[in-house]
Write a protein that holds these residues in place. Sequence first.
Motif, mmCIF file in Angstrom:
data_model
loop_
_atom_site.group_PDB
_atom_site.id
_atom_site.type_symbol
_atom_site.label_atom_id
_atom_site.label_comp_id
_atom_site.label_asym_id
_atom_site.label_seq_id
_atom_site.Cartn_x
_atom_site.Cartn_y
_atom_site.Cartn_z
ATOM 1 N N ALA A 86 0.936 -1.287 0.106
ATOM 2 C CA ALA A 86 -0.042 0.081 -0.020
ATOM 3 C C ALA A 86 0.898 1.226 0.170
ATOM 4 N N TYR A 87 1.928 1.289 0.415
ATOM 5 C CA TYR A 87 2.790 2.661 0.856
ATOM 6 C C TYR A 87 3.173 3.031 -0.698
ATOM 7 N N PRO A 88 4.348 2.296 -1.310
ATOM 8 C CA PRO A 88 4.380 2.652 -2.652
ATOM 9 C C PRO A 88 3.329 3.134 -3.481
ATOM 10 N N THR A 89 2.018 2.302 -3.521
ATOM 11 C CA THR A 89 0.891 2.752 -4.133
ATOM 12 C C THR A 89 0.203 4.166 -3.830
ATOM 13 N N ALA A 90 0.272 4.244 -2.328
ATOM 14 C CA ALA A 90 -0.270 5.571 -2.053
ATOM 15 C C ALA A 90 0.728 6.593 -2.102
ATOM 16 N N TYR A 91 2.272 6.250 -2.108
ATOM 17 C CA TYR A 91 3.106 7.297 -2.352
ATOM 18 C C TYR A 91 2.848 8.004 -3.909
ATOM 19 N N TYR A 92 2.760 6.884 -5.034
ATOM 20 C CA TYR A 92 2.707 7.192 -6.319
ATOM 21 C C TYR A 92 1.161 8.001 -6.584
ATOM 22 N N LEU A 93 0.381 7.766 -5.939
ATOM 23 C CA LEU A 93 -1.098 8.372 -6.017
ATOM 24 C C LEU A 93 -1.112 9.942 -5.576
ATOM 25 N N LEU A 181 8.161 21.619 1.937
ATOM 26 C CA LEU A 181 9.361 20.817 2.832
ATOM 27 C C LEU A 181 10.049 20.254 1.805
ATOM 28 N N LEU A 182 9.605 19.314 0.897
ATOM 29 C CA LEU A 182 10.493 18.531 0.047
ATOM 30 C C LEU A 182 11.461 19.593 -0.902
ATOM 31 N N GLU A 183 11.143 20.744 -1.433
ATOM 32 C CA GLU A 183 11.783 21.627 -2.122
ATOM 33 C C GLU A 183 12.784 22.167 -1.432
ATOM 34 N N ALA A 184 12.358 22.525 -0.026
ATOM 35 C CA ALA A 184 13.458 23.151 0.781
ATOM 36 C C ALA A 184 14.605 22.290 0.944
ATOM 37 N N SER A 185 14.438 20.887 1.246
ATOM 38 C CA SER A 185 15.367 19.741 1.575
ATOM 39 C C SER A 185 16.169 19.528 0.166
ATOM 40 N N ALA A 186 15.476 19.701 -1.047
ATOM 41 C CA ALA A 186 16.480 19.509 -2.077
ATOM 42 C C ALA A 186 17.291 20.662 -2.130
ATOM 43 N N ASP A 187 16.890 22.012 -2.119
ATOM 44 C CA ASP A 187 17.575 23.110 -1.952
ATOM 45 C C ASP A 187 19.099 23.098 -1.103
ATOM 46 N N SER A 195 15.507 12.786 1.696
ATOM 47 C CA SER A 195 14.403 13.634 2.042
ATOM 48 C C SER A 195 13.067 12.750 2.498
ATOM 49 N N PHE A 196 12.965 11.510 1.756
ATOM 50 C CA PHE A 196 11.943 10.544 1.846
ATOM 51 C C PHE A 196 12.132 10.225 3.407
ATOM 52 N N THR A 200 9.152 12.861 4.034
ATOM 53 C CA THR A 200 8.099 12.053 3.867
ATOM 54 C C THR A 200 7.726 11.016 4.859
ATOM 55 N N LEU A 201 8.589 10.276 5.191
ATOM 56 C CA LEU A 201 8.042 9.022 6.052
ATOM 57 C C LEU A 201 7.559 9.546 7.324
ATOM 58 N N PRO A 202 8.392 10.514 8.148
ATOM 59 C CA PRO A 202 7.961 10.684 9.456
ATOM 60 C C PRO A 202 6.607 11.455 9.502
ATOM 61 N N LEU A 203 6.288 12.333 8.470
ATOM 62 C CA LEU A 203 4.851 12.868 8.272
ATOM 63 C C LEU A 203 3.767 12.210 7.764
ATOM 64 N N SER A 204 4.085 10.883 7.447
ATOM 65 C CA SER A 204 3.042 10.128 6.829
ATOM 66 C C SER A 204 2.639 8.803 8.085
ATOM 67 N N LEU A 205 3.572 8.915 8.894
ATOM 68 C CA LEU A 205 3.254 7.880 9.844
ATOM 69 C C LEU A 205 1.746 7.719 10.642
ATOM 70 N N PRO A 206 1.121 9.027 10.838
ATOM 71 C CA PRO A 206 -0.077 9.036 11.349
ATOM 72 C C PRO A 206 -0.839 8.122 10.394
ATOM 73 N N GLY A 207 -0.822 8.324 9.089
ATOM 74 C CA GLY A 207 -1.584 7.397 8.123
ATOM 75 C C GLY A 207 -1.304 6.037 8.186
ATOM 76 N N VAL A 208 0.203 5.802 8.298
ATOM 77 C CA VAL A 208 0.579 4.217 8.371
ATOM 78 C C VAL A 208 -0.044 3.610 9.818
ATOM 79 N N ALA A 209 -0.178 4.461 10.723
ATOM 80 C CA ALA A 209 -0.648 3.811 11.955
ATOM 81 C C ALA A 209 -2.051 3.557 11.929
ATOM 82 N N THR A 210 -2.751 4.600 11.320
ATOM 83 C CA THR A 210 -4.436 4.358 11.087
ATOM 84 C C THR A 210 -4.472 3.130 10.248
#
Length: 288
Positions: A86-93, A181-187, A195-196, A200-210
Motif C-alpha cells: 500500500a505505501y508505494p501505491t499511496a506514495y505514487y497516487l 518541505l521537499l523543495e527546501a530539502s532539495a535546495d 528527503s523521503f 515524507t516518511l515521518p509525516l506520513s506515520l499517522p496514516g501508516v498507524a491508522t
Amino acid sequence: MAMTLATRKRLVTALLVGPSAAWLSIFLVLPFIAILVFSVGERAPEGGYQAAFTFAQFMNLPARATAFWNTMLLAPVGAILCLLVAYPTAYYLAIRAPTRFRMLLVSLVVVPFWTSLLVRTYAWIFILGARGLPNLLALIGLPDVRLLNTPGAVLLGIVYGYLPLMIMPIYVSLEKLDRRLLEASADLGASPVRSFFNITLPLSLPGVATGVALVTILLLGEYLIPQLLGGGKVFFIGNALVDLFLQSRNWPYGSAIAVTLVSVVVLIITLAMRLAWRFAGTRQVDLV
C-alpha cells in the motif's frame, strides 16, 4: 428566565452528540456488557447461557490456542504485507501521479469495494484451485503445488481484500504533505532518498498507524477469508466464535474469547496511537 449563552451551548452540544451517544450505547456498549456478563457464566445443559459467576471460561482459553496463534500471527503479518504494497501505491497516487488522473486512480483503488468480498474470495478459490495456478505451474514442470487451503492463500486473500483500507489513510497523510518541505530539502542538498526518510516518511506515520491499526483490528475478527481460502485448516478467532456461538452453543466460552479479543483490539489501538504520536510528533492522529 432567559437562557444564558453557556446553557444554550451545552444544550446544542447535547442535541448534536446525544443521538450518536445513544446509538453507541445501544449497539456497542450494551452488547459488550451482555457479552461480559455471559463470559463469567456457565453453559446451560441444553446450550446457551446459565447464570453463574466463574472465571473458568477464561482459564479454558488455551483450548483454543491454535485459533489465537493463527490470528495473532497471520493478522499482523497480513497487515505488514498490506503496508508493503500500500505505501508505494499511496506514495505514487499522492506524490507522483499526474494531477489530472489522480482522482481516477484513487477511484480505481476503491472499485473492489463495489463487489462483495464473498464473490471476490470465491474468485481466488478458482485461481488458487487445481484448475488455476497449480495447473499452469504443472505445465512448466512444477507439479503437485498446493496453493489453496494454506496460510499463504489466506495471506493472499487478506492482502487483496484489505489493501484499499491500508492505501487510503496513507494516501490522505501523503496528500496533505507540504511540497515546500521537499523543495527546501532539495535546495539544502538532500538527496531524494534522504528527503523521503527525513520528511515524507515521518509525516506520513499517522496514516501508516491508522492503516495498520484498522486492518489489524478487522483481521482479528476475520471469518470469511480463513474459512474459504483456508479450507477449515487455518482457523482464526472469528471461526472459533462462529463455532462456539452457533454450533457448540457454548455462549460463555465464546463470550470469554470475545472479551479477550476486544481487550487485544484496545491494546493495539493504544499502542498504534502512542507510536504515531512519538514518531510523528503530533497528537492529531485519526484512528477509525
